[in-house]
Write a protein that holds these residues in place. Structure first.
Motif, PDB file in Angstrom:
ATOM      1  N   GLY A   1       0.944  -1.346  -0.103  1.00 26.49           N
ATOM      2  CA  GLY A   1       0.319  -0.124   0.090  1.00 26.49           C
ATOM      3  C   GLY A   1       1.170   1.626   0.378  1.00 26.49           C
ATOM      4  O   GLY A   1       1.980   1.124   0.201  1.00 26.49           O
ATOM      5  N   ASN A   2       0.337   2.747   0.105  1.00 29.03           N
ATOM      6  CA  ASN A   2       0.962   4.242  -0.111  1.00 29.03           C
ATOM      7  C   ASN A   2       0.405   4.759   1.130  1.00 29.03           C
ATOM      8  O   ASN A   2       0.822   5.799   1.313  1.00 29.03           O
ATOM      9  CB  ASN A   2       0.448   4.878  -1.559  1.00 29.03           C
ATOM     10  CG  ASN A   2       0.753   3.872  -2.927  1.00 29.03           C
ATOM     11  OD1 ASN A   2       1.856   3.090  -2.970  1.00 29.03           O
ATOM     12  ND2 ASN A   2      -0.275   3.738  -3.568  1.00 29.03           N
ATOM     13  N   ALA A   3      -0.159   4.156   1.830  1.00 27.93           N
ATOM     14  CA  ALA A   3      -0.408   4.764   2.952  1.00 27.93           C
ATOM     15  C   ALA A   3      -0.196   4.307   3.919  1.00 27.93           C
ATOM     16  O   ALA A   3      -0.346   2.928   4.295  1.00 27.93           O
ATOM     17  CB  ALA A   3      -2.065   5.610   3.149  1.00 27.93           C
ATOM     18  N   PRO A   4       0.030   4.703   5.448  1.00 26.09           N
ATOM     19  CA  PRO A   4      -0.030   3.808   6.479  1.00 26.09           C
ATOM     20  C   PRO A   4      -0.717   3.289   7.168  1.00 26.09           C
ATOM     21  O   PRO A   4      -2.359   3.308   6.667  1.00 26.09           O
ATOM     22  CB  PRO A   4       0.562   4.975   7.506  1.00 26.09           C
ATOM     23  CG  PRO A   4       0.338   6.041   7.086  1.00 26.09           C
ATOM     24  CD  PRO A   4       0.357   6.272   5.565  1.00 26.09           C
ATOM     25  N   PHE A   5      -0.774   2.637   7.326  1.00 27.57           N
ATOM     26  CA  PHE A   5      -1.648   1.272   8.155  1.00 27.57           C
ATOM     27  C   PHE A   5      -1.881   1.758   9.974  1.00 27.57           C
ATOM     28  O   PHE A   5      -3.311   0.955  10.481  1.00 27.57           O
ATOM     29  CB  PHE A   5      -1.557  -0.190   8.008  1.00 27.57           C
ATOM     30  CG  PHE A   5       0.000  -0.957   8.925  1.00 27.57           C
ATOM     31  CD1 PHE A   5      -0.265  -1.469   9.749  1.00 27.57           C
ATOM     32  CD2 PHE A   5       0.607  -0.471   8.242  1.00 27.57           C
ATOM     33  CE1 PHE A   5       0.637  -1.826  11.440  1.00 27.57           C
ATOM     34  CE2 PHE A   5       2.263  -1.259   8.905  1.00 27.57           C
ATOM     35  CZ  PHE A   5       1.663  -1.771  10.079  1.00 27.57           C
ATOM     36  N   ALA A   6      -1.011   2.597  10.423  1.00 27.19           N
ATOM     37  CA  ALA A   6      -1.457   2.461  11.865  1.00 27.19           C
ATOM     38  C   ALA A   6      -0.831   4.042  12.304  1.00 27.19           C
ATOM     39  O   ALA A   6       0.630   3.769  11.430  1.00 27.19           O
ATOM     40  CB  ALA A   6      -1.258   1.498  12.959  1.00 27.19           C
ATOM     41  N   HIS A   7      -0.541   4.870  13.100  1.00 29.86           N
ATOM     42  CA  HIS A   7       0.434   5.478  13.502  1.00 29.86           C
ATOM     43  C   HIS A   7       0.130   5.919  15.489  1.00 29.86           C
ATOM     44  O   HIS A   7      -1.351   5.595  16.052  1.00 29.86           O
ATOM     45  CB  HIS A   7      -0.085   6.877  13.569  1.00 29.86           C
ATOM     46  CG  HIS A   7      -1.217   7.642  13.847  1.00 29.86           C
ATOM     47  ND1 HIS A   7      -3.130   6.978  13.932  1.00 29.86           N
ATOM     48  CD2 HIS A   7      -1.431   9.327  15.081  1.00 29.86           C
ATOM     49  CE1 HIS A   7      -3.352   7.853  14.918  1.00 29.86           C
ATOM     50  NE2 HIS A   7      -2.752   9.026  14.632  1.00 29.86           N
TER      51      HIS A   7
END
Length: 234
Positions: free
Chosen positions: A165-171
């Protein structure tokens, strides 16, 4: 009297969102959860095994029975002199026996995650700590490119990696506390990447490194155990 519909249009942006606008902070860190997927099929759970045994016996007891002459024809077909000798590879490796956490050839039925030991963003006096590969966002076009740069600085290249994927999955948000009032406030965004097509990687740009399972990961981050349990499935 017929009323005319009123349409409201929002003006289009003349430029794309920047990372600062999208994530809302000047201090954003891209962190990479770099994992090696299982190499062998995990051992079946005893409860699942018992259910499979029950299903097999139930099927044998109530299966449709065919005449012997039909079954005899099928059994006689395809007979030959060939023989295949298959010896499965051992599930327990030398790295398992010696607990060599620097090796990828261990815990073959589990996922392994890369941890680095060294100074990183947000640590006091650049004290070395265990952390994931990470980098502070500077001027990259996207946050994904920032995460790729973080992993590339450790591996020397991205030939054997695949970003999911291109986006973070957690922060997670890091804030100063009474214990460490001088620590920085910042946000850490996690990207997932996987090892592809190799069993050995040259890890650099750190004092030490380990490949650990999810359970072993908690030994290095006991204060974030609850967050990591939710973020990592297995």
């Amino acid at each position: 009297m017929r009323k005319s519909a009123v349409l409201l249009f929002r003006p289009l942006r003349s430029r794309p969102f920047s990372t600062k606008e999208a994530y809302g902070s000047d201090n954003n860190v891209a962190s990479v959860l770099f994992e090696r997927l299982p190499v062998v099929i995990p051992k079946i759970d005893p409860i699942v095994y018992a259910f499979h045994e029950f299903s097999l016996r139930w099927g044998q007891q109530y299966r449709r029975r065919y005449p012997d002459e039909i079954l005899g024809k099928g059994a006689a077909r395809g007979k030959g002199d060939y023989q295949i000798d298959f010896v499965p590879a051992p599930r327990i490796t030398e790295a398992d026996r010696t607990n060599d956490r620097k090796s990828l050839k261990r815990a073959l039925d589990r996922r392994l995650y890369l941890l680095l030991y060294g100074s990183t963003y947000g640590t006091n006096n650049k004290k070395p700590v265990w952390h994931f590969p990470e980098k502070v966002y500077e001027s990259e076009d996207t946050f994904r490119l920032c995460a790729e740069s973080a992993l590339k600085s450790v591996l020397g290249g991205l030939d054997h990696t695949y970003f999911v994927g291109n986006a973070p999955f957690a922060h997670m948000t890091i804030e100063s506390t009474e214990i460490s009032p001088d620590s920085l406030n910042f946000k850490r965004f996690f990207f997932k990447s996987q090892v592809i097509g190799t069993t050995k990687l040259n890890i650099g740009n750190c004092e030490d490194h380990v490949w650990v399972t999810k359970d072993e990961l908690m030994e290095y981050f006991p204060e974030h155990a609850e967050f990591l349990n939710k973020m990592i499935i297995s």
